[in-house]
Design a protein around this motif. Structure first.
Motif, PDB file in Angstrom:
ATOM      1  N   PHE A  13       0.877  -1.266  -0.001  1.00  0.00           N
ATOM      2  CA  PHE A  13      -0.125   0.204  -0.008  1.00  0.00           C
ATOM      3  C   PHE A  13       0.764   1.241  -0.030  1.00  0.00           C
ATOM      4  CE2 PHE A  13      -2.591  -3.391   2.325  1.00  0.00           C
ATOM      5  CZ  PHE A  13      -3.623  -3.500   1.292  1.00  0.00           C
ATOM      6  N   GLY A  14       0.333   2.438  -0.594  1.00  0.00           N
ATOM      7  CA  GLY A  14       0.937   3.493  -0.522  1.00  0.00           C
ATOM      8  C   GLY A  14       0.103   4.676  -0.491  1.00  0.00           C
ATOM      9  N   PHE A  15       0.503   5.882  -0.128  1.00  0.00           N
ATOM     10  CA  PHE A  15      -0.284   7.225   0.259  1.00  0.00           C
ATOM     11  C   PHE A  15       0.600   8.151  -0.088  1.00  0.00           C
ATOM     12  CE2 PHE A  15      -1.670  10.517   3.029  1.00  0.00           C
ATOM     13  CZ  PHE A  15      -2.863  10.638   2.511  1.00  0.00           C
ATOM     14  N   GLU A  16       0.246   9.293  -0.530  1.00  0.00           N
ATOM     15  CA  GLU A  16       0.728  10.528  -0.779  1.00  0.00           C
ATOM     16  C   GLU A  16      -0.192  11.480  -0.575  1.00  0.00           C
ATOM     17  OE1 GLU A  16       2.294  11.412  -4.623  1.00  0.00           O
ATOM     18  OE2 GLU A  16       0.656  10.303  -5.705  1.00  0.00           O
ATOM     19  N   ALA A  17       0.255  12.627   0.530  1.00  0.00           N
ATOM     20  CA  ALA A  17      -0.690  13.661   0.854  1.00  0.00           C
ATOM     21  C   ALA A  17      -0.506  14.928   0.063  1.00  0.00           C
ATOM     22  CB  ALA A  17      -0.412  14.024   2.525  1.00  0.00           C
TER      23      ALA A  17
ATOM     24  N   LYS B  46      -7.244  16.259  -3.881  1.00  0.00           N
ATOM     25  CA  LYS B  46      -7.725  14.850  -3.441  1.00  0.00           C
ATOM     26  C   LYS B  46      -7.994  14.051  -4.839  1.00  0.00           C
ATOM     27  CE  LYS B  46      -6.364  14.759   0.564  1.00  0.00           C
ATOM     28  NZ  LYS B  46      -5.174  13.938   0.990  1.00  0.00           N
ATOM     29  N   THR B  47      -8.230  14.554  -5.949  1.00  0.00           N
ATOM     30  CA  THR B  47      -8.265  13.920  -7.146  1.00  0.00           C
ATOM     31  C   THR B  47      -7.089  13.596  -8.021  1.00  0.00           C
ATOM     32  OG1 THR B  47      -8.821  16.088  -8.385  1.00  0.00           O
ATOM     33  CG2 THR B  47     -10.905  14.938  -7.246  1.00  0.00           C
ATOM     34  N   GLY B  48      -6.146  14.089  -7.692  1.00  0.00           N
ATOM     35  CA  GLY B  48      -4.862  13.955  -8.487  1.00  0.00           C
ATOM     36  C   GLY B  48      -3.915  13.275  -7.842  1.00  0.00           C
ATOM     37  N   LEU B  49      -2.531  13.131  -8.292  1.00  0.00           N
ATOM     38  CA  LEU B  49      -1.664  12.433  -7.735  1.00  0.00           C
ATOM     39  C   LEU B  49      -0.341  13.229  -8.408  1.00  0.00           C
ATOM     40  CD1 LEU B  49      -1.265   9.159  -9.916  1.00  0.00           C
ATOM     41  CD2 LEU B  49      -2.230  11.348 -10.758  1.00  0.00           C
ATOM     42  N   SER B  50       1.008  12.832  -7.866  1.00  0.00           N
ATOM     43  CA  SER B  50       2.179  13.410  -8.085  1.00  0.00           C
ATOM     44  C   SER B  50       2.658  13.072  -9.478  1.00  0.00           C
ATOM     45  CB  SER B  50       3.321  13.104  -7.010  1.00  0.00           C
ATOM     46  OG  SER B  50       3.394  11.842  -6.941  1.00  0.00           O
ATOM     47  N   PRO B  51       3.316  13.987 -10.184  1.00  0.00           N
ATOM     48  CA  PRO B  51       3.853  13.348 -11.340  1.00  0.00           C
ATOM     49  C   PRO B  51       4.666  11.998 -11.250  1.00  0.00           C
ATOM     50  CG  PRO B  51       4.256  15.827 -11.182  1.00  0.00           C
ATOM     51  CD  PRO B  51       3.578  15.245  -9.857  1.00  0.00           C
ATOM     52  N   GLU B  52       5.451  11.973 -10.132  1.00  0.00           N
ATOM     53  CA  GLU B  52       6.278  10.785  -9.823  1.00  0.00           C
ATOM     54  C   GLU B  52       5.662   9.685  -9.599  1.00  0.00           C
ATOM     55  OE1 GLU B  52       8.262  14.590  -9.391  1.00  0.00           O
ATOM     56  OE2 GLU B  52       6.703  13.698  -8.393  1.00  0.00           O
ATOM     57  N   GLY B  53       4.406   9.779  -9.157  1.00  0.00           N
ATOM     58  CA  GLY B  53       3.753   8.759  -8.558  1.00  0.00           C
ATOM     59  C   GLY B  53       4.112   8.136  -7.411  1.00  0.00           C
ATOM     60  N   TRP B  54       4.282   8.720  -6.412  1.00  0.00           N
ATOM     61  CA  TRP B  54       5.085   8.303  -4.968  1.00  0.00           C
ATOM     62  C   TRP B  54       4.153   7.475  -4.489  1.00  0.00           C
ATOM     63  CZ3 TRP B  54       9.833   9.376  -5.089  1.00  0.00           C
ATOM     64  CH2 TRP B  54      10.356  10.681  -5.464  1.00  0.00           C
ATOM     65  N   HIS B  55       2.921   7.426  -4.432  1.00  0.00           N
ATOM     66  CA  HIS B  55       2.094   6.327  -3.837  1.00  0.00           C
ATOM     67  C   HIS B  55       2.244   5.071  -4.568  1.00  0.00           C
ATOM     68  CE1 HIS B  55      -0.497   7.778  -7.237  1.00  0.00           C
ATOM     69  NE2 HIS B  55      -1.485   7.641  -6.572  1.00  0.00           N
ATOM     70  N   PHE B  56       2.180   4.881  -5.921  1.00  0.00           N
ATOM     71  CA  PHE B  56       2.446   3.862  -6.790  1.00  0.00           C
ATOM     72  C   PHE B  56       3.958   3.093  -6.296  1.00  0.00           C
ATOM     73  CE2 PHE B  56      -0.387   5.155 -10.272  1.00  0.00           C
ATOM     74  CZ  PHE B  56      -1.380   4.213 -10.280  1.00  0.00           C
ATOM     75  N   GLN B  57       4.896   3.999  -6.104  1.00  0.00           N
ATOM     76  CA  GLN B  57       6.306   3.433  -6.037  1.00  0.00           C
ATOM     77  C   GLN B  57       6.147   2.963  -4.478  1.00  0.00           C
ATOM     78  OE1 GLN B  57       9.669   6.019  -6.659  1.00  0.00           O
ATOM     79  NE2 GLN B  57       8.611   7.359  -7.865  1.00  0.00           N
ATOM     80  N   GLN B  58       5.625   3.616  -3.429  1.00  0.00           N
ATOM     81  CA  GLN B  58       5.549   2.925  -2.250  1.00  0.00           C
ATOM     82  C   GLN B  58       4.876   1.497  -2.167  1.00  0.00           C
ATOM     83  OE1 GLN B  58       3.336   6.017   0.155  1.00  0.00           O
ATOM     84  NE2 GLN B  58       4.977   7.340   0.043  1.00  0.00           N
ATOM     85  N   ALA B  59       3.723   1.417  -2.841  1.00  0.00           N
ATOM     86  CA  ALA B  59       2.916   0.349  -3.096  1.00  0.00           C
ATOM     87  C   ALA B  59       3.684  -0.837  -3.737  1.00  0.00           C
ATOM     88  CB  ALA B  59       1.539   0.687  -3.647  1.00  0.00           C
TER      89      ALA B  59
ATOM     90  N   ALA C 244      -2.360  12.499 -17.082  1.00  0.00           N
ATOM     91  CA  ALA C 244      -1.748  12.464 -15.874  1.00  0.00           C
ATOM     92  C   ALA C 244      -1.589  11.295 -15.261  1.00  0.00           C
ATOM     93  CB  ALA C 244      -2.187  13.655 -15.019  1.00  0.00           C
ATOM     94  N   GLY C 245      -2.546  10.531 -14.972  1.00  0.00           N
ATOM     95  CA  GLY C 245      -2.651   9.260 -14.258  1.00  0.00           C
ATOM     96  C   GLY C 245      -1.690   8.244 -14.765  1.00  0.00           C
ATOM     97  N   ASP C 246      -1.920   8.208 -16.028  1.00  0.00           N
ATOM     98  CA  ASP C 246      -1.076   7.109 -16.990  1.00  0.00           C
ATOM     99  C   ASP C 246       0.236   7.475 -16.774  1.00  0.00           C
ATOM    100  OD1 ASP C 246      -3.682   6.116 -17.440  1.00  0.00           O
ATOM    101  OD2 ASP C 246      -3.459   6.312 -19.601  1.00  0.00           O
ATOM    102  N   ALA C 247       0.624   8.735 -17.062  1.00  0.00           N
ATOM    103  CA  ALA C 247       1.987   9.361 -16.944  1.00  0.00           C
ATOM    104  C   ALA C 247       2.630   9.000 -15.510  1.00  0.00           C
ATOM    105  CB  ALA C 247       2.160  10.698 -17.479  1.00  0.00           C
ATOM    106  N   ALA C 248       1.856   9.203 -14.574  1.00  0.00           N
ATOM    107  CA  ALA C 248       2.551   8.949 -13.113  1.00  0.00           C
ATOM    108  C   ALA C 248       2.771   7.679 -13.044  1.00  0.00           C
ATOM    109  CB  ALA C 248       1.511   9.651 -12.251  1.00  0.00           C
ATOM    110  N   GLU C 249       1.853   6.757 -13.355  1.00  0.00           N
ATOM    111  CA  GLU C 249       1.979   5.189 -12.954  1.00  0.00           C
ATOM    112  C   GLU C 249       3.414   4.732 -13.791  1.00  0.00           C
ATOM    113  OE1 GLU C 249      -0.289   1.062 -12.908  1.00  0.00           O
ATOM    114  OE2 GLU C 249      -1.111   2.756 -13.898  1.00  0.00           O
ATOM    115  N   ARG C 250       3.650   5.401 -15.114  1.00  0.00           N
ATOM    116  CA  ARG C 250       4.892   4.831 -15.748  1.00  0.00           C
ATOM    117  C   ARG C 250       6.123   5.641 -15.240  1.00  0.00           C
ATOM    118  NH1 ARG C 250       0.299   4.299 -18.316  1.00  0.00           N
ATOM    119  NH2 ARG C 250       0.015   2.985 -19.945  1.00  0.00           N
ATOM    120  N   ALA C 251       5.891   6.598 -14.601  1.00  0.00           N
ATOM    121  CA  ALA C 251       7.152   7.167 -14.131  1.00  0.00           C
ATOM    122  C   ALA C 251       7.431   6.552 -12.768  1.00  0.00           C
ATOM    123  CB  ALA C 251       6.787   8.628 -13.619  1.00  0.00           C
ATOM    124  N   ALA C 252       6.463   5.981 -11.943  1.00  0.00           N
ATOM    125  CA  ALA C 252       6.812   5.148 -10.653  1.00  0.00           C
ATOM    126  C   ALA C 252       7.313   3.772 -11.101  1.00  0.00           C
ATOM    127  CB  ALA C 252       5.643   5.023 -10.111  1.00  0.00           C
TER     128      ALA C 252
END
Length: 417
Positions: free
Chosen positions: A279-283, A287-300, A327-335
Motif C-alpha cells: 500500500f502507498g499514500f501521498e498527501a 484529492k483527485t490528483g497525484l504527483s507526477p512521480e507517482g510516489w504512492h505507486f512507488q511505495q505500494a 496525468a494518471g497514466d504518465a505518473a504510473e509509468r514514471a513510478a
C-alpha cells in the motif's frame, strides 16, 4: 478459529475466482475478435455495461428469493462473482455446470458450505449507490423513506449479503472502501488474516455498479470523461491525450486458502499464489490528483515486492491501473521507471475492454492477471498505445497496480507455481 498454517513457508493460494463485467462472465484471449463492448448511456456518454446474458443472470438472481429483490445492483454483482469463485474452489455442494454458475440441489437460494467456516472481505468505492439515489429521490418527492433504506445502503451490507449467500456461519464479514483500490484493501486484509491464523478460508474481492446518472455526472464534472463514441473504443489506457476515462460496472471475487509448504509441494496442478500486497499514500493538495512521480505507486510496488520476497527483475509483466487519464497514466509509468529502470516489463490492461469499474477495478485486474498466467494470452488493443502484445514471453509472475482518489495506491504480486 485458529489456523495452524502460519509461518514463512505457508502461502496463500487462489482456489477459485469469479467475475462479471462488460465481457459477461468470460475472460478475453488473444484469439478473440472483439467489437467494442461499450454502449451509450441514456445521459449520452459511453459506458461499459453488462451484456444481455449477464444482465439476465442478474435479473434471475434478483428474482431467486424475496430478500434479493430489494438489493442494490452492486450487491448482486458481488453475489454472482462469489458464486463462481466458491463453485470453482469446490467449497459448495451444488452442481457446477459449464457456464461457471452453481445449481443448487435444494430450493435453498444459498450455498451450504461443506468445509470450515469462511470469512468475507469485499471492497466497493460507492457501495449501494443506485438504491441510495432511489431512496433520496423518493425522500425529496414524498418526504419519507422505507424502513429498509438505511440497512440497504450501508457499505457493510455488501459483504454481509455475500456471506449470507455463501451460507457463512461464524466468520467475519467485512466491507472496505478506499476509492479505486478498495478491492486490494479487501485482498490485503484477507491475506493478513490468513497469515495470522485468524481465518482458514476467505472470499475477497471488489464490486461496483456506478452507471447511475448522478455518478456519471460526478465523473464528467471532473473533466476526465472520454469524448469518444461507444463504438470507437472510448477507453484507451496509455494512448495519451485526450483523457479517455470511461465508467464500467462489474465485480470479481477470489476464494483464498492458506497452504503449508508440504501441501504446495504435493499439489498436482499449478497453483495461483497471492504472494504479496503493498500500500502507498501521498498527501497532496488535490484529492483527485497525484504527483507526477507517482510516489504512492512507488511505495505500494516496493512494499508488494518486499512482501513477496522478489525484486523488480523477477516481475514478468505489469497489469496497470492506467484509467486512460493522461496525468494518471504518465505518473504510473514514471513510478515504474523509478523501480524497474528505463526498460519496463510488458505493460497490460483490461480497462480498454471493461472501462474503469472503480472499487471493482483492482479485483478485475487481478482476475485478468490470473488469466494471463494460466493461458499466456491476452488481446491486443485496436488503437495506438504502449500496452504490450503477446510475443512469446513466459509470464510467471505479475505485478498488478491500483490507485484512487485521496492519494492512495495498492499493488499485488501474483504468481503461478
Amino acid at each position: 478459529m485458529t489456523n495452524s498454517l502460519t509461518g514463512a513457508e505457508a502461502v496463500t493460494v487462489i482456489r477459485g475466482r469469479g467475475r462479471v463485467s462488460a465481457l459477461g462472465l468470460a475472460l478475453p484471449t488473444s484469439g478473440d475478435t472483439f467489437a467494442s463492448p461499450f454502449n451509450t448511456h441514456p445521459t449520452g456518454v459511453p459506458v461499459a455495461a453488462l451484456p444481455p446474458a449477464a444482465e439476465a443472470a442478474v435479473a434471475a438472481l434478483r428474482r431467486s428469493q424475496p430478500a434479493y429483490r430489494q438489493l442494490d445492483r452492486t450487491v448482486l454483482l458481488a453475489l454472482l462473482a462469489a458464486r463462481q469463485a466458491t463453485a470453482q474452489a469446490g467449497w459448495g455442494n451444488g452442481e457446477v455446470v459449464n457456464d461457471g454458475q452453481e445449481r443448487h440441489p435444494t430450493n435453498s437460494p444459498t450455498h451450504q458450505l461443506t468445509t470450515s467456516p469462511l470469512a468475507v472481505s469485499i471492497g466497493s468505492s460507492r457501495g449501494a449507490t443506485g438504491r441510495l439515489e432511489e431512496f433520496h429521490a423518493e425522500f425529496l418527492a414524498e418526504g419519507s423513506v422505507p424502513v429498509a433504506a438505511s440497512p440497504l445502503t450501508t457499505l457493510g451490507n455488501v459483504a454481509s449479503w455475500v456471506a449470507f449467500d455463501a451460507g457463512q456461519t461464524g466468520g467475519a464479514a467485512l466491507s472496505h472502501s478506499s476509492t479505486c483500490s478498495s478491492a486490494f484493501q479487501a485482498l490485503g486484509n484477507a491475506l493478513a488474516w490468513l497469515k495470522a491464523g485468524m481465518a482458514t478460508r476467505f472470499l475477497a474481492g471488489g464490486t461496483e455498479a456506478p452507471l447511475t446518472d448522478f455518478t456519471l455526472a460526478q465523473m464528467r464534472a471532473i473533466g476526465i470523461y472520454s469524448p469518444l463514441a461507444a463504438t470507437d473504443w472510448p477507453c484507451r489506457p496509455g494512448a495519451g491525450r485526450p483523457s479517455t476515462f470511461v465508467l464500467g460496472e462489474g465485480a470479481a471475487v477470489f476464494a483464498l486458502e492458506q497452504l503449508s509448504a508440504e501441501q504446495v509441494a504435493a499439489a498436482t496442478q499449478p497453483l495461483l499464489v497471492l504472494a504479496g500486497v503493498g500500500f502507498g499514500f501521498e498527501a497532496i493538495g488535490s484529492k483527485t490528483g497525484l504527483s507526477p512521480e507517482g510516489w504512492h505507486f512507488q511505495q505500494a510496488i516496493r512494499q508488494a515486492l518486499a512482501q513477496s520476497g522478489v525484486g523488480p527483475a523477477d516481475i514478468d509483466a505489469v497489469v496497470l491501473h492506467s484509467p486512460g487519464t493522461p496525468a494518471g497514466d504518465a505518473a504510473e509509468r514514471a513510478a515504474l521507471r523509478a523501480i524497474f529502470g528505463p526498460t519496463l516489463p510488458p505493460l497490460l490492461s483490461n480497462k480498454w475492454l471493461l472501462g474503469h469499474t472503480l472499487g471493482a477495478s483492482a479485483a478485475l485486474s487481478l482476475d485478468f492477471a490470473c488469466h494471463v498466467l494460466e493461458t499466456q494470452q491476452w488481446p491486443t488493443p485496436p488503437f495506438a498505445t504502449d500496452l504490450a502484445s503477446p510475443g512469446g514471453q513466459l509470464i510467471r509472475r505479475i505485478l498488478v497496480n491500483a490507485a484512487g482518489f485521496g492519494g492512495n495506491a495498492a499493488s499485488v504480486v501474483v504468481e503461478l507455481r
